[in-house]
Scaffold this motif. Structure first.
Motif, PDB file in Angstrom:
ATOM      1  N   HIS A 455       0.824  -1.210   0.057  1.00  0.00           N
ATOM      2  CA  HIS A 455       0.028   0.102  -0.002  1.00  0.00           C
ATOM      3  C   HIS A 455       0.846   1.251  -0.016  1.00  0.00           C
ATOM      4  O   HIS A 455       1.388   1.596   1.059  1.00  0.00           O
ATOM      5  CB  HIS A 455      -1.006  -0.164   1.268  1.00  0.00           C
ATOM      6  CG  HIS A 455      -1.959  -1.137   1.292  1.00  0.00           C
ATOM      7  ND1 HIS A 455      -2.533  -1.712   0.465  1.00  0.00           N
ATOM      8  CD2 HIS A 455      -1.881  -2.147   2.484  1.00  0.00           C
ATOM      9  CE1 HIS A 455      -3.087  -2.984   0.842  1.00  0.00           C
ATOM     10  NE2 HIS A 455      -2.732  -3.014   1.895  1.00  0.00           N
ATOM     11  N   TYR A 457       1.768   5.271  -0.617  1.00  0.00           N
ATOM     12  CA  TYR A 457       1.133   6.553  -0.892  1.00  0.00           C
ATOM     13  C   TYR A 457       2.132   7.757  -1.458  1.00  0.00           C
ATOM     14  O   TYR A 457       3.404   7.473  -0.898  1.00  0.00           O
ATOM     15  CB  TYR A 457       0.493   7.067   0.498  1.00  0.00           C
ATOM     16  CG  TYR A 457      -0.529   6.291   1.078  1.00  0.00           C
ATOM     17  CD1 TYR A 457      -1.752   6.547   0.783  1.00  0.00           C
ATOM     18  CD2 TYR A 457      -0.200   5.198   1.752  1.00  0.00           C
ATOM     19  CE1 TYR A 457      -2.941   5.865   1.629  1.00  0.00           C
ATOM     20  CE2 TYR A 457      -1.057   4.371   2.091  1.00  0.00           C
ATOM     21  CZ  TYR A 457      -2.493   4.696   2.282  1.00  0.00           C
ATOM     22  OH  TYR A 457      -3.491   3.748   2.659  1.00  0.00           O
ATOM     23  N   ALA A 518      -9.559  -3.289   6.959  1.00  0.00           N
ATOM     24  CA  ALA A 518      -8.976  -2.299   5.868  1.00  0.00           C
ATOM     25  C   ALA A 518      -8.471  -2.992   4.865  1.00  0.00           C
ATOM     26  O   ALA A 518      -8.635  -2.304   3.697  1.00  0.00           O
ATOM     27  CB  ALA A 518      -7.510  -1.636   6.850  1.00  0.00           C
ATOM     28  N   GLU A 519      -8.068  -3.978   4.851  1.00  0.00           N
ATOM     29  CA  GLU A 519      -7.825  -4.933   3.642  1.00  0.00           C
ATOM     30  C   GLU A 519      -8.897  -5.263   2.824  1.00  0.00           C
ATOM     31  O   GLU A 519      -9.009  -5.219   1.584  1.00  0.00           O
ATOM     32  CB  GLU A 519      -7.010  -6.357   4.082  1.00  0.00           C
ATOM     33  CG  GLU A 519      -5.541  -6.028   4.450  1.00  0.00           C
ATOM     34  CD  GLU A 519      -4.766  -5.396   3.301  1.00  0.00           C
ATOM     35  OE1 GLU A 519      -5.018  -5.741   2.140  1.00  0.00           O
ATOM     36  OE2 GLU A 519      -3.945  -4.761   3.666  1.00  0.00           O
ATOM     37  N   ASN A 522      -9.681  -2.228   1.006  1.00  0.00           N
ATOM     38  CA  ASN A 522      -8.861  -2.064  -0.088  1.00  0.00           C
ATOM     39  C   ASN A 522      -9.147  -2.760  -1.216  1.00  0.00           C
ATOM     40  O   ASN A 522      -9.017  -2.399  -2.471  1.00  0.00           O
ATOM     41  CB  ASN A 522      -7.407  -2.470   0.368  1.00  0.00           C
ATOM     42  CG  ASN A 522      -6.327  -2.365  -0.669  1.00  0.00           C
ATOM     43  OD1 ASN A 522      -6.278  -1.229  -1.361  1.00  0.00           O
ATOM     44  ND2 ASN A 522      -6.110  -3.455  -1.286  1.00  0.00           N
ATOM     45  N   GLY A 525     -11.073  -0.477  -3.341  1.00  0.00           N
ATOM     46  CA  GLY A 525     -10.484   0.789  -3.289  1.00  0.00           C
ATOM     47  C   GLY A 525     -10.624   1.913  -2.480  1.00  0.00           C
ATOM     48  O   GLY A 525     -10.421   3.008  -2.745  1.00  0.00           O
ATOM     49  N   LYS A 526     -10.911   1.631  -1.332  1.00  0.00           N
ATOM     50  CA  LYS A 526     -11.152   2.284  -0.369  1.00  0.00           C
ATOM     51  C   LYS A 526     -10.281   2.669   0.967  1.00  0.00           C
ATOM     52  O   LYS A 526     -10.777   2.906   2.087  1.00  0.00           O
ATOM     53  CB  LYS A 526     -12.572   2.427   0.188  1.00  0.00           C
ATOM     54  CG  LYS A 526     -13.717   2.778  -0.757  1.00  0.00           C
ATOM     55  CD  LYS A 526     -13.999   4.154  -1.046  1.00  0.00           C
ATOM     56  CE  LYS A 526     -14.966   4.540  -2.051  1.00  0.00           C
ATOM     57  NZ  LYS A 526     -15.358   6.071  -2.185  1.00  0.00           N
ATOM     58  N   LEU A 527      -9.186   1.678   0.758  1.00  0.00           N
ATOM     59  CA  LEU A 527      -8.187   1.736   1.676  1.00  0.00           C
ATOM     60  C   LEU A 527      -7.757   3.222   2.471  1.00  0.00           C
ATOM     61  O   LEU A 527      -7.681   3.402   3.763  1.00  0.00           O
ATOM     62  CB  LEU A 527      -6.863   1.112   1.447  1.00  0.00           C
ATOM     63  CG  LEU A 527      -5.792   1.068   2.523  1.00  0.00           C
ATOM     64  CD1 LEU A 527      -6.186   0.251   3.695  1.00  0.00           C
ATOM     65  CD2 LEU A 527      -4.572   0.217   1.891  1.00  0.00           C
ATOM     66  N   PRO A 528      -7.436   4.011   1.766  1.00  0.00           N
ATOM     67  CA  PRO A 528      -7.229   5.637   2.430  1.00  0.00           C
ATOM     68  C   PRO A 528      -8.209   5.958   3.256  1.00  0.00           C
ATOM     69  O   PRO A 528      -7.799   6.432   4.509  1.00  0.00           O
ATOM     70  CB  PRO A 528      -6.752   6.295   1.267  1.00  0.00           C
ATOM     71  CG  PRO A 528      -6.230   5.302   0.263  1.00  0.00           C
ATOM     72  CD  PRO A 528      -7.365   4.320   0.278  1.00  0.00           C
ATOM     73  N   SER A 531      -8.814   3.795   6.526  1.00  0.00           N
ATOM     74  CA  SER A 531      -7.553   4.093   7.308  1.00  0.00           C
ATOM     75  C   SER A 531      -8.068   5.195   8.283  1.00  0.00           C
ATOM     76  O   SER A 531      -7.794   5.188   9.451  1.00  0.00           O
ATOM     77  CB  SER A 531      -6.532   4.011   6.620  1.00  0.00           C
ATOM     78  OG  SER A 531      -6.023   2.591   5.844  1.00  0.00           O
ATOM     79  N   GLU A 628      -1.227   4.334  -4.359  1.00  0.00           N
ATOM     80  CA  GLU A 628      -2.510   4.768  -3.766  1.00  0.00           C
ATOM     81  C   GLU A 628      -2.331   6.038  -2.867  1.00  0.00           C
ATOM     82  O   GLU A 628      -1.481   6.369  -2.463  1.00  0.00           O
ATOM     83  CB  GLU A 628      -2.657   3.634  -2.444  1.00  0.00           C
ATOM     84  CG  GLU A 628      -2.719   2.138  -3.132  1.00  0.00           C
ATOM     85  CD  GLU A 628      -2.722   1.139  -2.128  1.00  0.00           C
ATOM     86  OE1 GLU A 628      -2.861   1.479  -0.898  1.00  0.00           O
ATOM     87  OE2 GLU A 628      -3.061  -0.095  -2.522  1.00  0.00           O
TER      88      GLU A 628
END
Length: 628
Positions: A455, A457, A518-519, A522, A525-528, A531, A628
Motif C-alpha cells: 500500500h 502513498y 482495512a484490507e 482495499n 479501492g477505499k483503503l485510504p 484507514s 495509492e
C-alpha cells in the motif's frame, strides 16, 4: 461462577492486568506442568519401568477390563483402552485441525497449500520406498507404515526449542505439512492395517455420522447429542473391524467450523452489557451461552481437548507403548535387524529427501507461494525435524507387527530415528543461522517495497521511502499519522510512504479485526478513506462500528462482509505480521527509513532529517504500478 470480560477500549502495554484471579481449573494445573516435560518424563519412565521390571510392565498394561450392558459385554485390556479409546480422542483433535485448515486455514489457498501438500506427499512416499528396499526379505515389509508419519506435537515442540530465529513462516509451513501428513497416515491405517472387516456395523456408523452432521441445526443442547452419537459411531467402528480410532477422524470432519459471525458477536456483546447493568443468573447464563456460541464448535472443542490430549492422552500413550527393553543383547539384535535400520533410514533419510527434495524442486521451478523467509536452508532443518515419528509410528508398530522381539527392535528404531532427527535438525538450524548476518535486532527491512503488493502513498518511483508497521488501535500510530502527513507535504514527490500491518493483539484486542477490515476495504479501492476513519475514532472498532464505516464510505457491505472472512484478506494481514515477527517488532509504530530501522523520535522534522540524510540514488528502471 461465570466470569465475563468486556473490552470496550484497548489496554496499553504498561497497564497491569487488574482482573481478579480465578481458581485454576484441572486443565490449568495440568497445563502448567509443561508439555515437553510431562511427555519426556513419562517416556523415560516407560523405558525405565520396562527394563527394571518387564513382567510388571507388561502385566499392568494387559490388565483385563469388562463393561457390560445387559447381554452386551465389552472386554479389553488397559493397553487397548489407551490405543483404541483414548487415541480416538487424539485422532478426533487431529481431524478437527484438518477440518479447520481446509475450511478457514492455511490449506484454503492452493498457491500456498500446494507447497506443504506436495512436500507432505513426497514425505510419505519416499520413506515408505526406502523402508521396503531395506526390509525386503525380512518378512516384515508390510510394516512400512511405521515410517510415514511425523509426530506433530514433538515437531512443534522441537521447533520451539531448536528452531531458527524468526521461524514463523517455517512453523506455518510445517503445521500445514503435518496436517496433510496426518491425513495420509490416517488413510493408510484405514486401508492397510484393518485386520478383519464386517460391513453391517458400518451402516450403523453411517447413520450415526449423518446424525452428527445434522446436529448442527439443533438450536440448543447439542453437546449431549454429539456425545451420544459419537459413542455409537465408535462402537460401530469397533464392531466392523475398522480401527476405532478412525471414528474420531470421521466425527471431527463433520463438526462445523467458521469464523465468528458479526451478528453473533454483536448479540453476545449486547447480552454481556445487559448482565453488567443488571447482574443476575439469567443474564449471566444467556451471555455465557451467547459468547460460547459465537465461536464455532470445532474451535471450542480444540481448545477444550488440547490440554488433555497434550498432557494426559499422549503421555499415557507413550507410557503404554514406549516400554523398550534396553540391554546389550537387545541393542545388538536391533543393530543387526533390517527392520530397525529400515525405520531409521526411512524416517531420518526418507523424510528429509522427500520433504526437502519436493520443496527444492518447487522452489527452482517457482511453483507455489513460498513466502518471504521460507528459504531452502530453513526448509532443510524443518525437513530433518519431520523424521521425528513418535506417536503414529509406535501406534502402527502395534498394528503391523505381532512378534514381540521385532516390536522391540522397531521401537528402538523409532526412538533412535527421532533422537537422530532432532540432533541433525539442530545442527542444520545452527549452520543456517550462522550463515545469516546478524541484523542487530531487525535493523534491515526484510521485505523490499513491492509496488504490486504494498500500500504505497505517493510516487512509487520516489527516491525516499518510509515504511511504517502499525495498527489502527494504537494511539501512538494515530499521533505518527500526523507526522507522516507533514513529511509528505514537505517532501512531495520525493517520498513514497508504505503502510504495513503489525496489530498488537495482546494490547489492542480489536486491532487485528481493524487490519482485516482495512484490507477488505482495499479490495473496493477505499483503503485510504477507511484507514483515516479507523484512526479518527479508535474507541469504536467493534464489528458493528466497522460495518457502519463501510456503509458510510459507500462500500458494497455484503461484499465487504464476505471479504472480511476471505483467506485472501487473512493471509495478507498475516504476511505483514510474520514480517514484523522476523524483524522483532514488538511495539508500534515502527519505521524503516530507506530500508533501515529508525530509532528515536518520529516527529516530522526528525523523520525528514533521517530521510534526506540517507537519500539513495534514483532507481535505474521505474516499476509499472499505480500508487495509492
Amino acid at each position: 461462577m461465570t466470569h465475563l470480560t468486556i473490552t470496550d477500549r484497548s489496554a496499553e502495554p504498561e497497564q497491569p492486568d487488574r482482573r481478579p484471579r480465578r481458581r485454576p481449573s484441572i486443565a490449568d494445573r495440568i497445563r502448567n506442568m509443561g508439555e515437553q516435560r510431562t511427555g519426556a518424563l513419562l517416556l523415560v519412565l516407560a523405558i525405565v519401568w520396562a527394563n527394571v521390571s518387564a513382567t510388571s510392565y507388561h502385566d499392568f498394561w494387559e490388565t483385563q477390563l469388562t463393561i457390560s450392558f445387559g447381554d452386551i459385554h465389552l472386554a479389553f485390556t488397559l493397553h487397548a483402552l489407551v490405543n483404541d479409546a483414548l487415541m480416538a480422542i487424539f485422532f478426533f483433535t487431529v481431524g478437527l485441525e484438518v477440518r479447520r485448515e481446509f475450511a478457514i486455514g492455511e490449506l484454503t489457498s492452493w498457491s500456498r497449500a500446494m507447497i506443504p501438500v506436495v512436500a507432505a506427499v513426497a514425505g510419505l512416499l519416499v520413506p515408505a520406498g526406502l523402508y521396503l528396499a531395506i526390509a525386503r526379505g525380512s518378512g516384515f515389509e508390510h510394516a512400512w507404515g511405521v515410517v510415514i508419519s511425523t509426530d506433530t506435537a514433538f515437531l512443534v515442540g522441537a521447533l520451539a526449542l531448536i528452531g531458527p530465529r524468526a521461524s514463523g513462516r517455517l512453523r506455518v509451513f510445517l503445521l500445514a505439512l503435518a496436517v496433510v501428513d496426518d491425513i495420509g497416515a490416517l488413510s493408510i491405517i484405514a486401508l492397510f492395517y484393518t485386520d478383519s472387516f464386517t460391513p453391517l456395523p458400518l451402516l450403523v456408523a453411517a447413520v450415526g455420522l449423518a446424525g452428527i452432521f445434522f446436529t448442527r441445526y439443533v438450536p440448543r443442547g447439542r453437546g449431549p447429542i454429539y456425545a451420544t452419537l459419537s459413542i455409537i459411531v465408535w462402537l460401530a467402528f469397533l464392531a466392523s473391524g475398522v480401527h476405532p480410532t478412525l471414528a474420531g477422524v470421521a466425527i471431527a470432519l463433520l463438526i462445523p467450523v467458521y469464523r465468528p459471525n458479526r451478528r453473533d458477536v454483536e448479540q453476545a456483546l449486547e447480552l454481556a452489557r445487559m448482565f453488567r447493568q443488571s447482574p443476575n443468573s439469567e443474564y449471566a447464563r444467556q451471555a455465557a451461552n451467547s459468547l460460547r456460541e459465537s465461536i464455532s464448535i470445532n474451535e471450542r472443542l480444540q481448545s477444550a481437548y488440547a490440554p488433555y490430549v497434550a498432557y494426559v492422552i499422549l503421555p499415557l500413550f507413550a507410557l503404554a507403548n514406549a516400554g523398550v527393553e534396553i540391554s546389550g543383547p537387545i541393542l545388538a539384535a536391533a543393530a543387526q535387524s533390517p527392520v530397525t535400520w529400515a525405520i531409521v533410514v526411512g524416517l531420518v533419510v526418507g523424510k528429509f529427501v522427500g520433504v526437502f527434495g519436493a520443496a527444492a524442486i518447487m522452489k527452482v521451478f517457482k511453483l507455489g507461494d513460498f513466502g518471504l523467509g521460507l528459504t531452502l536452508d530453513r526448509i532443510a532443518g524443518g525437513a530433518m525435524l519431520c523424521g521425528i515419528g513418535f506417536t503414529i509410528s509406535l501406534f502402527i508398530i502395534d498394528l503391523a507387527i505381532e512378534d514381540p522381539d521385532v516390536q522391540n527392535e522397531a521401537r528402538v528404531g523409532v526412538l533412535a530415528a527421532s533422537v537422530l532427527a532432532f540432533v541433525l535438525a539442530a545442527i542444520v538450524f545452527r549452520i543456517s543461522d550462522a550463515r545469516r548476518p546478524d541484523d542487530d535486532g531487525g535493523r534491515a527491512l526484510v521485505r523490499p517495497v513491492d509496488p504490486q503488493r504494498d500500500h504505497i502513498y505517493g510516487d512509487v518511483n520516489a527516491p525516499l521511502t518510509i515504511v511504517e508497521y502499525g495498527d489502527f488501535q494504537c494511539p501512538f500510530c494515530l499521533k505518527a499519522s500526523g507526522s507522516i502527513e507533514e513529511v509528505r507535504k514537505e517532501l512531495g514527490d520525493r517520498l513514497r510512504y508504505v503502510w504495513r500491518h503489525a496489530p498488537l493483539e495482546r494490547q489492542h484486542p480489536n486491532a487485528l479485526a481493524a487490519a482485516e477490515a482495512a484490507e477488505a476495504a482495499n479490495l473496493q479501492g477505499k483503503l485510504p478513506e477507511f484507514s483515516r476513519s479507523l484512526f479518527a475514532d479508535q474507541d469504536h472498532q467493534l464489528p458493528s462500528d466497522i460495518i457502519r464505516r463501510a456503509r458510510d464510505l459507500g462500500l458494497d457491505v455484503d461484499r465487504f462482509e464476505d471479504d472480511l472472512s476471505s483467506p485472501k484478506v487473512t493471509a495478507r494481514v498475516r504476511d505483514d505480521m510474520l514480517d514484523a515477527e522476523a524483524m522483532d517488532i514488538t511495539s508500534v509504530p515502527t519505521f524503516f527509513i530507506n530500508g533501515v530501522r529508525h530509532v528515536g523520535p518520529y516527529d516530522a522534522q526528525t523523520l525528514i532529517r533521517a530521510l534526506t540524510g540517507s537519500e539513495p540514488e534514483a532507481p535505474a528502471a521505474p516499476s509499472p504500478a499505480a500508487s495509492e
